[in-house]
Design a protein around this motif. Structure first.
Motif, PDB file in Angstrom:
ATOM      1  N   UNK A   1    -115.013 -23.545 -71.330  1.00  0.00           N
ATOM      2  CA  UNK A   1    -115.229 -24.113 -70.112  1.00  0.00           C
ATOM      3  C   UNK A   1    -116.392 -24.465 -69.133  1.00  0.00           C
ATOM      4  N   UNK A   2    -117.626 -23.529 -70.065  1.00  0.00           N
ATOM      5  CA  UNK A   2    -118.964 -23.404 -69.466  1.00  0.00           C
ATOM      6  C   UNK A   2    -119.980 -23.922 -69.981  1.00  0.00           C
ATOM      7  N   UNK A   3    -120.796 -24.835 -69.010  1.00  0.00           N
ATOM      8  CA  UNK A   3    -121.788 -24.974 -70.243  1.00  0.00           C
ATOM      9  C   UNK A   3    -122.638 -23.864 -70.503  1.00  0.00           C
ATOM     10  N   UNK A   4    -124.205 -24.286 -70.902  1.00  0.00           N
ATOM     11  CA  UNK A   4    -125.323 -22.963 -71.617  1.00  0.00           C
ATOM     12  C   UNK A   4    -125.593 -22.726 -70.309  1.00  0.00           C
ATOM     13  N   UNK A   5    -126.100 -22.873 -69.599  1.00  0.00           N
ATOM     14  CA  UNK A   5    -126.724 -22.711 -68.152  1.00  0.00           C
ATOM     15  C   UNK A   5    -125.830 -21.437 -67.849  1.00  0.00           C
ATOM     16  N   UNK A   6    -124.566 -21.840 -67.349  1.00  0.00           N
ATOM     17  CA  UNK A   6    -123.467 -20.975 -66.499  1.00  0.00           C
ATOM     18  C   UNK A   6    -122.937 -19.432 -67.239  1.00  0.00           C
ATOM     19  N   UNK A   7    -123.111 -20.250 -69.014  1.00  0.00           N
ATOM     20  CA  UNK A   7    -122.361 -18.948 -69.399  1.00  0.00           C
ATOM     21  C   UNK A   7    -123.843 -18.134 -69.638  1.00  0.00           C
ATOM     22  N   UNK A   8    -124.890 -18.391 -69.596  1.00  0.00           N
ATOM     23  CA  UNK A   8    -126.136 -17.284 -69.700  1.00  0.00           C
ATOM     24  C   UNK A   8    -126.226 -16.663 -67.864  1.00  0.00           C
ATOM     25  N   UNK A   9    -125.964 -16.862 -67.055  1.00  0.00           N
ATOM     26  CA  UNK A   9    -125.871 -16.909 -65.566  1.00  0.00           C
ATOM     27  C   UNK A   9    -124.223 -15.706 -65.509  1.00  0.00           C
TER      28      UNK A   9
ATOM     29  N   UNK B   1    -127.953 -21.704 -82.013  1.00  0.00           N
ATOM     30  CA  UNK B   1    -127.395 -21.873 -80.733  1.00  0.00           C
ATOM     31  C   UNK B   1    -126.857 -20.924 -79.579  1.00  0.00           C
ATOM     32  N   UNK B   2    -124.901 -20.972 -79.811  1.00  0.00           N
ATOM     33  CA  UNK B   2    -123.735 -20.411 -79.243  1.00  0.00           C
ATOM     34  C   UNK B   2    -124.970 -18.641 -79.781  1.00  0.00           C
ATOM     35  N   UNK B   3    -125.444 -18.500 -81.076  1.00  0.00           N
ATOM     36  CA  UNK B   3    -125.692 -16.801 -80.664  1.00  0.00           C
ATOM     37  C   UNK B   3    -126.447 -16.595 -79.653  1.00  0.00           C
ATOM     38  N   UNK B   4    -127.544 -16.977 -79.729  1.00  0.00           N
ATOM     39  CA  UNK B   4    -128.904 -17.508 -78.667  1.00  0.00           C
ATOM     40  C   UNK B   4    -127.783 -17.410 -76.948  1.00  0.00           C
ATOM     41  N   UNK B   5    -127.039 -18.422 -76.803  1.00  0.00           N
ATOM     42  CA  UNK B   5    -126.694 -18.192 -75.265  1.00  0.00           C
ATOM     43  C   UNK B   5    -126.281 -16.997 -75.012  1.00  0.00           C
ATOM     44  N   UNK B   6    -125.663 -15.489 -76.401  1.00  0.00           N
ATOM     45  CA  UNK B   6    -124.434 -14.747 -76.258  1.00  0.00           C
ATOM     46  C   UNK B   6    -125.917 -13.292 -75.924  1.00  0.00           C
TER      47      UNK B   6
END
Length: 218
Positions: free
Chosen positions: A97-105, A143-148
């Motif tokens: 439910x969170x976009x990339x920016x909010x997942x990273x933060x 890309x998902x792993x980079x976000x993780x």
């Protein structure tokens, strides 16, 4: 940074307790990288979970950044994970439910250590600047792993634990993601302990330990 002594773990079985870890000793200093290899069932992920405070051992000690992890209660271990330890899972475990920016933060904000400039830099270094408003389902596996990885490093952990971090990626993507992770870990001065079946990944770590039947093979 990390000092593990005579670590033991048992799981219940029909005929009595089944030993999974049979007295593990290992240490890891700041900035060091260590690969933990072994066959399925050798105890690798169990060891990682114990070090990260996700489970409790049945014997031995774990000292992390001067703190006796085994003496902490559930709340204490959770606080330690927020402040000191970052975990990268094979399944990414992003929040859909969170976009990339909010997942990273997310992790850094949870730990009260959010640095907007560092988060922005991480996203750029990980090649995610053009994807910040996308959601996990819109991303490729790489890309998902980079976000993780970004989510973990945004909180500047002292110890990074990675469980098969490239296990769901093809070889080329996995090599690229691993290279990024190693460079970022080196720059932050964190220690890295990774569980892997990949000889290629293990060869890029500073040291390698092999688990066999719950013991470190000599």
């Amino acid at each position: 940074m990390l000092d593990v002594r005579d670590l033991r773990k048992f799981y219940p079985g029909e005929a009595g307790p089944v030993p999974v870890l049979r007295g593990i000793d290992l240490s890891l200093g700041p900035g060091e990288t260590l690969a933990l290899t072994g066959e399925s069932g050798s105890g690798k992920s169990t060891l990682l979970h114990l070090i990260g405070g996700l489970d409790h051992p049945d014997g031995g000690s774990i000292e992390l950044d001067g703190i006796d992890v085994t003496a902490l209660d559930d709340a204490g271990r959770a606080a330690l994970r927020r402040r000191t330890v970052g975990v990268i899972f094979q399944q990414f475990n992003l929040i859909p439910s969170l976009d990339v920016a909010r997942n990273i933060a997310f992790q850094a904000k949870l730990a009260g250590q959010h640095d907007a400039d560092w988060t922005t830099e991480l996203a750029a270094r990980l090649g995610l600047s053009d994807h910040l408003h996308k959601y996990p389902e819109q991303l490729s596996g790489g890309q998902q792993q980079r976000v993780a990885i970004g989510r973990t490093l945004a909180a500047r952990p002292r110890l990074v634990l990675a469980d098969e971090p490239t296990g769901n990626l093809d070889e080329e993507t996995g090599a690229a993601v691993l290279g990024l992770m190693l460079r970022l870990v080196e720059e932050t001065g964190a220690a890295l302990l990774t569980v892997t079946h990949s000889d290629r990944l293990a060869a890029r770590m500073g040291r390698r330990l092999h688990l066999r039947h719950g013991r470190i093979a000599r």
